[in-house]
Design a protein around this motif. Sequence first.
Motif, mmCIF file in Angstrom:
data_model
loop_
_atom_site.group_PDB
_atom_site.id
_atom_site.type_symbol
_atom_site.label_atom_id
_atom_site.label_comp_id
_atom_site.label_asym_id
_atom_site.label_seq_id
_atom_site.Cartn_x
_atom_site.Cartn_y
_atom_site.Cartn_z
ATOM 1 N N GLU A 169 44.228 7.174 -3.664
ATOM 2 C CA GLU A 169 44.020 5.729 -3.560
ATOM 3 C C GLU A 169 45.113 5.046 -2.734
ATOM 4 O OE1 GLU A 169 41.556 4.533 -7.585
ATOM 5 O OE2 GLU A 169 43.737 4.602 -7.702
ATOM 6 N N VAL A 188 36.010 9.789 -6.314
ATOM 7 C CA VAL A 188 36.714 10.351 -7.472
ATOM 8 C C VAL A 188 36.152 11.735 -7.773
ATOM 9 C CG1 VAL A 188 37.096 10.098 -9.961
ATOM 10 C CG2 VAL A 188 37.353 8.124 -8.471
ATOM 11 N N ASP A 240 33.103 6.141 -7.355
ATOM 12 C CA ASP A 240 32.833 7.290 -8.225
ATOM 13 C C ASP A 240 32.623 8.563 -7.408
ATOM 14 O OD1 ASP A 240 33.186 6.328 -10.756
ATOM 15 O OD2 ASP A 240 31.076 5.907 -11.135
ATOM 16 N N ILE A 254 44.065 11.441 -8.051
ATOM 17 C CA ILE A 254 43.206 10.301 -7.716
ATOM 18 C C ILE A 254 44.056 9.129 -7.241
ATOM 19 C CG2 ILE A 254 41.646 8.553 -8.692
ATOM 20 C CD1 ILE A 254 40.593 10.855 -10.539
ATOM 21 N N LYS A 307 36.633 7.206 -13.357
ATOM 22 C CA LYS A 307 38.096 7.143 -13.530
ATOM 23 C C LYS A 307 38.438 6.607 -14.919
ATOM 24 C CE LYS A 307 42.261 5.287 -11.423
ATOM 25 N NZ LYS A 307 42.800 4.406 -10.384
#
Length: 154
Positions: A38, A52, A49, A34, A5
Amino acid sequence: MTTLKSKLKEDLTTAMKARDELTSSTLRLTLTAITKEEVGGKTARELSDDEVQKVIAKEAKKRREAAEAFAKGGRTEQAEREKREGELLGAYLPQQLSDDELTAIVASAVDEAKSAGAEGPRAMGAVMKIVNPKVTGRAEGGRVAAAVKKLLAG
């Protein structure tokens, strides 16, 4: 913040400074997806990760599908843009398996499933359970399913 990210954010800043409209708009949309992931659900959380990467893969797939739709509709300019956006996002994903590599993994899984007693098209679920952990993020589900069906059919 996860390393993937933060890399996206750094690349966005670089693209904005370079006035690269395609890259900056693509990365903005991806970072928004993303963030949406979240904050979705009951509580806000930081994505790993791997998570993502899944969001990026989903966004890249959207771009490929949109490019195909635009191409069928005769909008070649928009199709080309979507294709370039998909390629740009593909750079953040792990290297995809070649057809030969995928076939080899599926063949060993089919042999493993057959030794456990699964035969024919009904063995699809058993084979997919064996294959999926090995190819996660490196091959799309549709490609994997097609390869499994092909090998199970004979």
